[in-house]
Design a protein around this motif. Sequence first.
Motif: not given
Length: 584
Positions: A344-364
Amino acid sequence: MEIAMRNLPPGAKAPGSVAGSLSNSISGSGKHNKKKQMQQQAVIDESTRLISTDAQPAFEGKLLKLCCYISVTILSLTLIIVSALFFVYNAKTDGDSESIFAELPCYTKDPAITSALYTTTMKKIEVDLSKFPNAVCNDGSPAAYYYKPALSNVGHENIWNVHFEGGNWCTDEESCDFRSRLTRYNAKKIADGEDLKDPQSTWYVTSSKLWSDTMDVGGIFAPPPCSPLYGVHQIFVAYCSSDAWMGDMTATNETFGLHFQGANIYDAVVQSVLQIHGLQPAMDKCLVEECEKKPLLLLGGYSAGARGTMLHIDFVRKNLGPAVNVYGVMDSGMWLDIEPEPKAVRSGRLSLKQETINAMAMFKVHKTSILDWKCMDDHEGELWKCMFPQYRMPYVQTPYVVTSSQRDAFMELKLFAEGVQTMPDGVTWVSDSKDRREMHQKISSTFLETIFSLKKLRPDNAFFSAACLDHAVSLDQKYLNWVTTRDFSTTMLTALEKGLDRFGFITYDETCPKPCPARNVENDTLHTDLVFLDTCFPVGAACGGCHAYTHEERKSNTHGESDPRDHSVGYEIVLANYSMGDRR
């Protein structure tokens, strides 16, 4: 007469007794012959002997023996009856937990019953933007919720059940555009004559314009009439902000022209419940006069709705103050910090941890007031953990119940390259790759470790975890029917009720039976107070896997081979890390 005779010498005739009267009569007659007198005297002597003090102990001994015989007979009959009842009990409960409990003043749920028909109809209400201007969907349309007032003849007018919808989130331009395109596609179909949509079928929408004016819903909103949650105020908050109820962002180029106002929608709904739907007057009444029972606010949701509630609930409780009881209802929001499988990682799937880091930055989110201060102090430099369920939940102070599957379908969707597979039976489970089985087991064991660590922190909170492939069932009839091997009795709804009862937040109707106390079928250490879970994996009791098996029977099947439904999921590790004697 008996008391007077106890002081006479042996052989003496009691004055006024039958023997004395006979003796006086004979001695006064001189006309009888001596032989007859001797015969009569013998009768008198025998009568006197029978009622003398010498005869009395023998009489009492015979009476005592008779009483003992009667007592032993009664005791024997009682033991026979009890033994017979115990035999019937064992016979009835062997694979049939319903039948014996039907005779007791409590009720249990038969795992074979999976088609409860309770539903309720709720009406759409848009949030007043003149009062809450930031409570908008991604496209700027007003947020909305569905409401049904409490029934006036039930006596539960002081309970409000507020449940926030789930539906994942978007954390980059591609995922947000996908949701917007789906919304536009369905808006066009509605414009061409299709009916408006039920929010439950449109979790991805970025606008409230697609939603129908009413919705029919079951599960937690449609408990049976004897439930202490029957007939309460019902509020279902539909999801259109794509931010797990955490955002506080107006539309900019940085947000792809979308608003992310989930946190403001959450606050607006709570304020509407206070100001419009009667919670504030009920609280005020308790402040000026003594209440028999404080108002109760159930605050929860499923999936993204549960994750958002984890961040908001302590702040809501603190702001409302002591005049109301607040209780959390978290369904399927327990994200775990597990990396996706390599494919899944090789196919570009983000971990839930990385999604959360992205969301924190995006939603402030780090600039809002919904992150716990102690959590931020403890995780300085990793603030994403304070919005990630596995790390956020230890800081939640408000009482709650957590319901989540050991085989959560959303977790599988995120962690496996092929996504969610069908529910494994003995064949498909064995045919799975070793890596996939190990990942299943890692998800389950990590989840169990998490809930037991939370249980140690907050012993009075409740947890329900089936080993069935599913996700977000609080609006489903499964919420009213699914059980676990904990006792084959407690459902998600009754787990919630038992959790509320622990804090004294509800009152059972005296004319209705209460749920039966949890019956520890397997005598498993994992089965602790207010923890209801399947110890059989990967197919749990509610989905037809192991409810007919005992702990020992699951060790091997009829061919003497290892039973595929009893693969280890790390219970030994959980037990090693959870001491029943250490419940700080």
